[in-house]
Design a protein around this motif. Structure first.
Motif, PDB file in Angstrom:
ATOM      1  N   PRO A 199       1.177  -1.135   0.009  1.00  0.00           N
ATOM      2  CA  PRO A 199       0.028  -0.140   0.205  1.00  0.00           C
ATOM      3  C   PRO A 199       1.081   1.519  -0.016  1.00  0.00           C
ATOM      4  N   ILE A 200       0.408   2.623  -0.777  1.00  0.00           N
ATOM      5  CA  ILE A 200       0.820   3.996  -0.918  1.00  0.00           C
ATOM      6  C   ILE A 200       0.145   4.493   0.544  1.00  0.00           C
ATOM      7  N   PRO A 201       0.983   4.890   1.313  1.00  0.00           N
ATOM      8  CA  PRO A 201       0.943   5.250   3.203  1.00  0.00           C
ATOM      9  C   PRO A 201      -0.521   6.483   2.679  1.00  0.00           C
ATOM     10  N   GLN A 202      -1.622   6.828   2.741  1.00  0.00           N
ATOM     11  CA  GLN A 202      -2.681   7.935   2.410  1.00  0.00           C
ATOM     12  C   GLN A 202      -1.782   9.001   2.975  1.00  0.00           C
ATOM     13  N   ARG A 249       1.187   9.750   1.937  1.00  0.00           N
ATOM     14  CA  ARG A 249       2.129  10.193   0.524  1.00  0.00           C
ATOM     15  C   ARG A 249       0.772  10.950  -0.863  1.00  0.00           C
ATOM     16  N   LEU A 250      -0.262  10.549  -0.992  1.00  0.00           N
ATOM     17  CA  LEU A 250      -1.237  10.858  -1.409  1.00  0.00           C
ATOM     18  C   LEU A 250      -2.017  11.693  -1.021  1.00  0.00           C
ATOM     19  N   GLU A 251      -2.154  12.198   0.430  1.00  0.00           N
ATOM     20  CA  GLU A 251      -3.135  13.443   1.007  1.00  0.00           C
ATOM     21  C   GLU A 251      -2.776  14.711  -0.351  1.00  0.00           C
ATOM     22  N   ASP A 252      -4.102  14.883  -0.688  1.00  0.00           N
ATOM     23  CA  ASP A 252      -4.183  16.878  -1.968  1.00  0.00           C
ATOM     24  C   ASP A 252      -3.552  15.918  -2.635  1.00  0.00           C
ATOM     25  N   ALA A 253      -2.454  14.783  -3.348  1.00  0.00           N
ATOM     26  CA  ALA A 253      -1.912  14.931  -4.409  1.00  0.00           C
ATOM     27  C   ALA A 253      -2.641  15.250  -5.558  1.00  0.00           C
ATOM     28  N   PRO A 254      -2.615  15.715  -6.362  1.00  0.00           N
ATOM     29  CA  PRO A 254      -3.160  15.832  -8.247  1.00  0.00           C
ATOM     30  C   PRO A 254      -2.895  14.561  -8.755  1.00  0.00           C
ATOM     31  N   ARG A 255      -3.949  14.265  -9.765  1.00  0.00           N
ATOM     32  CA  ARG A 255      -3.808  12.805 -10.411  1.00  0.00           C
ATOM     33  C   ARG A 255      -2.069  13.423 -11.112  1.00  0.00           C
ATOM     34  N   THR A 256      -1.678  13.950 -11.342  1.00  0.00           N
ATOM     35  CA  THR A 256      -0.541  13.787 -12.197  1.00  0.00           C
ATOM     36  C   THR A 256       0.645  13.143 -10.922  1.00  0.00           C
ATOM     37  N   VAL A 257       0.659  13.390  -9.672  1.00  0.00           N
ATOM     38  CA  VAL A 257       1.480  13.302  -8.492  1.00  0.00           C
ATOM     39  C   VAL A 257       0.803  11.516  -7.992  1.00  0.00           C
ATOM     40  N   THR A 258       0.059  11.804  -8.104  1.00  0.00           N
ATOM     41  CA  THR A 258      -0.325  10.200  -7.756  1.00  0.00           C
ATOM     42  C   THR A 258      -0.353   9.312  -9.017  1.00  0.00           C
ATOM     43  N   VAL A 259      -0.592   9.454 -10.222  1.00  0.00           N
ATOM     44  CA  VAL A 259       0.730   8.712 -11.432  1.00  0.00           C
ATOM     45  C   VAL A 259       1.825   8.042 -10.936  1.00  0.00           C
ATOM     46  N   CYS A 260       2.448   9.350 -10.912  1.00  0.00           N
ATOM     47  CA  CYS A 260       3.608   8.556 -10.191  1.00  0.00           C
ATOM     48  C   CYS A 260       4.295   8.519  -8.920  1.00  0.00           C
ATOM     49  N   LYS A 261       3.354   8.507  -8.543  1.00  0.00           N
ATOM     50  CA  LYS A 261       4.132   7.615  -6.271  1.00  0.00           C
ATOM     51  C   LYS A 261       3.421   5.999  -7.358  1.00  0.00           C
ATOM     52  N   MET A 262       2.153   5.830  -7.880  1.00  0.00           N
ATOM     53  CA  MET A 262       2.112   4.795  -8.531  1.00  0.00           C
ATOM     54  C   MET A 262       3.190   4.126  -9.052  1.00  0.00           C
ATOM     55  N   ILE A 263       3.245   4.053 -10.088  1.00  0.00           N
ATOM     56  CA  ILE A 263       4.466   3.877 -10.860  1.00  0.00           C
ATOM     57  C   ILE A 263       6.072   3.906 -10.060  1.00  0.00           C
ATOM     58  N   GLU A 264       6.582   4.644  -9.210  1.00  0.00           N
ATOM     59  CA  GLU A 264       7.176   4.637  -7.832  1.00  0.00           C
ATOM     60  C   GLU A 264       7.139   3.724  -7.563  1.00  0.00           C
ATOM     61  N   SER A 265       6.360   2.940  -6.975  1.00  0.00           N
ATOM     62  CA  SER A 265       5.795   2.406  -5.296  1.00  0.00           C
ATOM     63  C   SER A 265       5.551   0.612  -6.236  1.00  0.00           C
ATOM     64  N   TYR A 266       5.565   0.436  -7.686  1.00  0.00           N
ATOM     65  CA  TYR A 266       4.728  -0.416  -8.328  1.00  0.00           C
ATOM     66  C   TYR A 266       5.281  -0.877  -9.575  1.00  0.00           C
ATOM     67  N   GLY A 267       5.763  -0.128 -10.048  1.00  0.00           N
ATOM     68  CA  GLY A 267       6.600  -0.275 -11.659  1.00  0.00           C
ATOM     69  C   GLY A 267       5.183   0.271 -12.445  1.00  0.00           C
ATOM     70  N   LYS A 268       5.607  -0.615 -13.814  1.00  0.00           N
ATOM     71  CA  LYS A 268       4.237  -0.180 -14.714  1.00  0.00           C
ATOM     72  C   LYS A 268       3.570  -0.648 -14.954  1.00  0.00           C
TER      73      LYS A 268
END
Length: 138
Positions: A36-39, A41-60
């Protein structure tokens, strides 16, 4: 189209509350092996940042799988299928041994009422062979 762009395009189709729900799901283990990505790290994150965090955490590849799974949990099957199809369309390699590709089933018949649309099936098998598609305009 790059995975980043496909994920962003998908997230941009979500309403504000649906996007927040997706972020909430990201803070849980949606797929085995995807932490899981800690909340925070996602709090108030826009869509672009959320995508980057998802790829950082999980890989493409896993980021796409997690997104598809979350969209299905949210009953947004249309967006899930659209993302899967876009990602599958960009791959040219044969499926891996761990792929969930299924052998073709017996012939099937699809029909639609006048004005309806039938979306052709997507084939993921690398087995060569003949295929016939008949379109009858009744």
């Amino acid at each position: 189209m790059q995975v980043h762009e496909m994920l962003l395009e998908t997230l941009e189709t979500l309403r504000k509350e649906d996007f927040k729900t997706l972020q909430w799901y990201l803070s849980m283990e949606v797929l085995a092996g995807c932490q899981p990505i800690p909340q925070s790290r996602l709090e108030d994150a826009p869509r672009t940042v959320t995508v980057c965090k998802m790829i950082e955490s999980y890989g493409k590849e896993s980021a796409v799988k997690v997104t598809v799974e979350i969209l299905k949990k949210m009953n947004n099957n249309y967006a899930a299928e659209k993302l899967e199809n876009k990602c599958a369309g960009g791959k040219t390699a044969a499926p891996s041994a761990s792929s969930s590709a299924v052998a073709p089933a017996a012939p099937a018949t699809l029909s639609a009422q006048q004005g309806s649309v039938i979306i052709a099936p997507q084939f993921t098998s690398s087995t060569a062979g003949a295929m016939t598609i008949n379109i009858n305009n009744k």
